[in-house]
Design a protein around this motif. Structure first.
Motif, PDB file in Angstrom:
ATOM      1  N   ALA A 179       0.841  -1.210   0.000  1.00 55.40           N
ATOM      2  CA  ALA A 179       0.000   0.000   0.000  1.00 55.40           C
ATOM      3  C   ALA A 179       0.870   1.252   0.000  1.00 55.40           C
ATOM      4  O   ALA A 179       0.609   2.222   0.715  1.00 55.40           O
ATOM      5  CB  ALA A 179      -0.946   0.000   1.190  1.00 55.40           C
ATOM      6  N   MET A 180       1.910   1.230  -0.821  1.00 53.14           N
ATOM      7  CA  MET A 180       2.861   2.338  -0.892  1.00 53.14           C
ATOM      8  C   MET A 180       2.362   3.474  -1.775  1.00 53.14           C
ATOM      9  O   MET A 180       1.804   3.249  -2.843  1.00 53.14           O
ATOM     10  CB  MET A 180       4.204   1.857  -1.469  1.00 53.14           C
ATOM     11  N   ARG A 181       2.587   4.674  -1.316  1.00 51.23           N
ATOM     12  CA  ARG A 181       2.509   5.862  -2.172  1.00 51.23           C
ATOM     13  C   ARG A 181       3.950   6.193  -2.555  1.00 51.23           C
ATOM     14  O   ARG A 181       4.796   6.382  -1.668  1.00 51.23           O
ATOM     15  CB  ARG A 181       1.861   7.023  -1.430  1.00 51.23           C
ATOM     16  N   TRP A 182       4.237   6.264  -3.829  1.00 55.60           N
ATOM     17  CA  TRP A 182       5.629   6.419  -4.239  1.00 55.60           C
ATOM     18  C   TRP A 182       5.739   7.339  -5.446  1.00 55.60           C
ATOM     19  O   TRP A 182       4.761   7.598  -6.160  1.00 55.60           O
ATOM     20  CB  TRP A 182       6.242   5.058  -4.574  1.00 55.60           C
ATOM     21  N   SER A 183       6.936   7.850  -5.668  1.00 57.08           N
ATOM     22  CA  SER A 183       7.234   8.616  -6.876  1.00 57.08           C
ATOM     23  C   SER A 183       8.683   8.355  -7.248  1.00 57.08           C
ATOM     24  O   SER A 183       9.532   8.093  -6.382  1.00 57.08           O
ATOM     25  CB  SER A 183       6.988  10.112  -6.680  1.00 57.08           C
ATOM     26  N   LEU A 184       8.958   8.424  -8.537  1.00 59.30           N
ATOM     27  CA  LEU A 184      10.307   8.194  -9.051  1.00 59.30           C
ATOM     28  C   LEU A 184      10.655   9.330 -10.003  1.00 59.30           C
ATOM     29  O   LEU A 184       9.879   9.653 -10.904  1.00 59.30           O
ATOM     30  CB  LEU A 184      10.383   6.855  -9.785  1.00 59.30           C
ATOM     31  N   HIS A 185      11.829   9.915  -9.806  1.00 55.57           N
ATOM     32  CA  HIS A 185      12.255  11.048 -10.625  1.00 55.57           C
ATOM     33  C   HIS A 185      13.706  10.867 -11.057  1.00 55.57           C
ATOM     34  O   HIS A 185      14.535  10.358 -10.280  1.00 55.57           O
ATOM     35  CB  HIS A 185      12.134  12.361  -9.846  1.00 55.57           C
ATOM     36  N   ALA A 186      13.993  11.282 -12.272  1.00 55.90           N
ATOM     37  CA  ALA A 186      15.376  11.304 -12.739  1.00 55.90           C
ATOM     38  C   ALA A 186      16.110  12.446 -12.045  1.00 55.90           C
ATOM     39  O   ALA A 186      15.646  13.594 -12.068  1.00 55.90           O
ATOM     40  CB  ALA A 186      15.425  11.477 -14.252  1.00 55.90           C
ATOM     41  N   LYS A 187      17.230  12.154 -11.420  1.00 59.55           N
ATOM     42  CA  LYS A 187      17.962  13.159 -10.645  1.00 59.55           C
ATOM     43  C   LYS A 187      18.430  14.320 -11.515  1.00 59.55           C
ATOM     44  O   LYS A 187      18.478  15.474 -11.073  1.00 59.55           O
ATOM     45  CB  LYS A 187      19.163  12.515  -9.950  1.00 59.55           C
ATOM     46  N   ALA A 188      18.766  14.043 -12.766  1.00 61.18           N
ATOM     47  CA  ALA A 188      19.336  15.078 -13.639  1.00 61.18           C
ATOM     48  C   ALA A 188      18.304  16.085 -14.134  1.00 61.18           C
ATOM     49  O   ALA A 188      18.670  17.143 -14.659  1.00 61.18           O
ATOM     50  CB  ALA A 188      20.030  14.422 -14.833  1.00 61.18           C
ATOM     51  N   GLU A 189      17.023  15.778 -13.989  1.00 57.78           N
ATOM     52  CA  GLU A 189      15.984  16.661 -14.512  1.00 57.78           C
ATOM     53  C   GLU A 189      15.661  17.766 -13.520  1.00 57.78           C
ATOM     54  O   GLU A 189      15.187  17.504 -12.415  1.00 57.78           O
ATOM     55  CB  GLU A 189      14.721  15.851 -14.823  1.00 57.78           C
ATOM     56  N   ALA A 190      15.933  19.018 -13.926  1.00 62.51           N
ATOM     57  CA  ALA A 190      15.598  20.157 -13.077  1.00 62.51           C
ATOM     58  C   ALA A 190      14.084  20.321 -13.023  1.00 62.51           C
ATOM     59  O   ALA A 190      13.389  20.154 -14.030  1.00 62.51           O
ATOM     60  CB  ALA A 190      16.245  21.428 -13.623  1.00 62.51           C
ATOM     61  N   MET A 191      13.570  20.629 -11.855  1.00 64.98           N
ATOM     62  CA  MET A 191      12.122  20.721 -11.667  1.00 64.98           C
ATOM     63  C   MET A 191      11.559  21.974 -12.332  1.00 64.98           C
ATOM     64  O   MET A 191      11.992  23.096 -12.037  1.00 64.98           O
ATOM     65  CB  MET A 191      11.805  20.719 -10.168  1.00 64.98           C
ATOM     66  N   ARG A 192      10.584  21.775 -13.209  1.00 66.93           N
ATOM     67  CA  ARG A 192       9.927  22.905 -13.877  1.00 66.93           C
ATOM     68  C   ARG A 192       9.136  23.712 -12.844  1.00 66.93           C
ATOM     69  O   ARG A 192       8.305  23.159 -12.122  1.00 66.93           O
ATOM     70  CB  ARG A 192       8.995  22.410 -14.980  1.00 66.93           C
ATOM     71  N   THR A 193       9.388  25.027 -12.827  1.00 61.37           N
ATOM     72  CA  THR A 193       8.867  25.878 -11.756  1.00 61.37           C
ATOM     73  C   THR A 193       8.303  27.177 -12.311  1.00 61.37           C
ATOM     74  O   THR A 193       8.853  27.749 -13.251  1.00 61.37           O
ATOM     75  CB  THR A 193       9.987  26.202 -10.749  1.00 61.37           C
ATOM     76  N   VAL A 194       7.210  27.631 -11.706  1.00 54.77           N
ATOM     77  CA  VAL A 194       6.652  28.955 -11.996  1.00 54.77           C
ATOM     78  C   VAL A 194       6.683  29.764 -10.702  1.00 54.77           C
ATOM     79  O   VAL A 194       6.309  29.263  -9.639  1.00 54.77           O
ATOM     80  CB  VAL A 194       5.213  28.844 -12.530  1.00 54.77           C
ATOM     81  N   LEU A 195       7.166  30.999 -10.801  1.00 61.61           N
ATOM     82  CA  LEU A 195       7.273  31.883  -9.641  1.00 61.61           C
ATOM     83  C   LEU A 195       6.198  32.954  -9.690  1.00 61.61           C
ATOM     84  O   LEU A 195       5.953  33.547 -10.749  1.00 61.61           O
ATOM     85  CB  LEU A 195       8.654  32.551  -9.604  1.00 61.61           C
ATOM     86  N   LEU A 196       5.554  33.214  -8.549  1.00 60.48           N
ATOM     87  CA  LEU A 196       4.579  34.292  -8.434  1.00 60.48           C
ATOM     88  C   LEU A 196       5.116  35.341  -7.472  1.00 60.48           C
ATOM     89  O   LEU A 196       5.697  35.000  -6.426  1.00 60.48           O
ATOM     90  CB  LEU A 196       3.234  33.763  -7.922  1.00 60.48           C
TER      91      LEU A 196
END
Length: 282
Positions: A74-91
Motif C-alpha cells: 500500500a505504498m505511495r511512491w514517486s520516481l524522478h530522474a535526478k538530472a531533470e531540473a524541476m519545472r517551476t513557476v514563480l509568483l
C-alpha cells in the motif's frame, strides 16, 4: 554516466521494509548512493527516500516494476530522474527580495529548478525577468477579476508543465479551488514564525508585542490561510531598539534564506507530506 534516480515512498510501517526496497533495487540493477528513512510512531507510517544509479532499466520500465512491487505494501511512491531540473513557476507582487534571491541561486547553479515563467499582479519586475530571459506575465487581480486571473495563472502553470509553484511574496490569497489544484506543489513564504502573527503585517504585530525573535516560515499552500504543512523555518534576534523597518529588513534576509532552502529540498524530492506535517530528509 549511469542514470541516477530518486525514489520516495510512504506506507504503513511493517517489518522488513528497508530490506524489501533495497532488495527490489538490487534485483533491478540499482546501486544505492544515498538513503534515509523515518518511522512515525504516532501515525504508524514509514517514509523513505533513496537515490540510486541504474543502467539496467529506463525510468518508464522502473516505474512499471515499482507499481507491481508497491501494491502489496500500500505504498505511495514517486520516481524522478535526478538530472531533470524541476519545472517551476514563480509568483510575486511588489517585494522582490525572494524572487531576486531565487533567480540568482538558479543562475549560479545552486538551485536545481527550471524557472519557466514569472507571474505577477504588478509590472515591477518585468525587467528583472527579462535579464534572466524568463517570460513575464502581468495578470492584474481585483475582487471582480480574481476568478479570471486565477484561471489564466493556472493555464500558464499547466502549459509550462510546472511541478512546483513558488509564491515568492505573492500578496494575494489564492482561492480554495486553486489551492486544491496546486496541492502538494505550491510553496509560500510567510514573513513570520508561524503559527504566530498570521495574516497581514506580521512585523507590525511582532513590534507591537516587543518580540525578541522574528522569523520566517516556508510552507505548502492550502485553503487554510497560513496553516499549510511547514517545510522550513528560521529566526533572527531582535531587541527593544529595533524599529518596524529594522525588523522588516532583517526579516527579508531570513525569508529569502528559508524559502531558498524549502525550494531546494522540494526540488530534490526531500520533502514528504505526513498529514498536516512534513518529513524532510536533509
Amino acid at each position: 554516466m549511469t542514470p541516477a534516480y530518486i525514489l520516495t515512498l510512504s506506507c504503513p510501517d511493517r517489518l522488513g521494509l528497508v530490506h524489501a526496497v533495497s532488495g527490489f533495487l538490487l534485483e533491478h540493477g540499482g546501486n544505492i548512493e544515498e538513503a534515509a528513512q523515518y518511522n512515525d510512531d504516532a501515525t504508524g507510517l514509514f517514509f523513505m527516500r533513496v537515490q540510486f544509479a541504474c543502467s539496467q532499466h529506463d525510468g518508464a520500465t522502473l516505474k512499471e516494476h515499482l507499481a507491481r512491487f508497491a501494491e502489496p505494501y500500500a505504498m505511495r511512491w514517486s520516481l524522478h530522474a535526478k538530472a531533470e531540473a524541476m519545472r517551476t513557476v514563480l509568483l510575486v507582487s511588489r517585494e522582490g527580495h525572494c524572487l531576486n534571491d531565487l533567480l540568482f541561486r538558479v543562475k549560479s547553479g545552486l538551485l536545481p529548478i527550471d524557472v519557466r515563467a514569472i507571474i505577477s499582479n504588478h509590472r515591477d519586475f518585468y525587467q528583472l525577468a527579462a535579464s534572466y530571459n524568463i517570460p513575464f506575465h502581468h495578470i492584474p487581480v481585483t475582487a471582480a477579476t480574481k476568478a479570471q486571473a486565477e484561471a489564466r495563472q493556472y493555464e500558464i502553470i499547466e502549459s509550462e508543465g510546472a511541478e512546483l509553484v513558488v509564491l515568492a511574496r505573492y500578496m494575494q490569497v489564492l482561492s480554495n479551488e486553486l489551492c486544491a489544484r496546486l496541492a502538494g506543489r505550491a510553496i509560500n513564504i510567510h514573513h513570520s514564525f508561524l503559527p504566530s502573527f498570521k495574516g497581514a503585517k506580521p512585523y507590525y504585530q511582532a513590534h507591537d508585542r516587543g518580540v525578541k525573535l522574528i522569523g520566517a516560515t516556508a510552507h505548502y499552500v492550502t485553503a487554510d490561510l497560513d496553516e499549510g504543512p511547514i517545510i522550513e523555518q528560521d529566526v533572527a534576534r531582535a531587541d527593544h531598539t529595533d524599529t518596524v523597518e529594522d525588523l522588516t529588513a532583517r526579516g527579508r534576509d531570513t525569508e529569502s534564506q528559508v524559502l531558498a532552502r524549502a525550494v531546494k529540498w522540494h526540488s530534490e524530492h526531500r520533502v514528504l507530506l505526513n498529514g498536516h506535517k512534513t518529513v524532510v530528509f536533509r
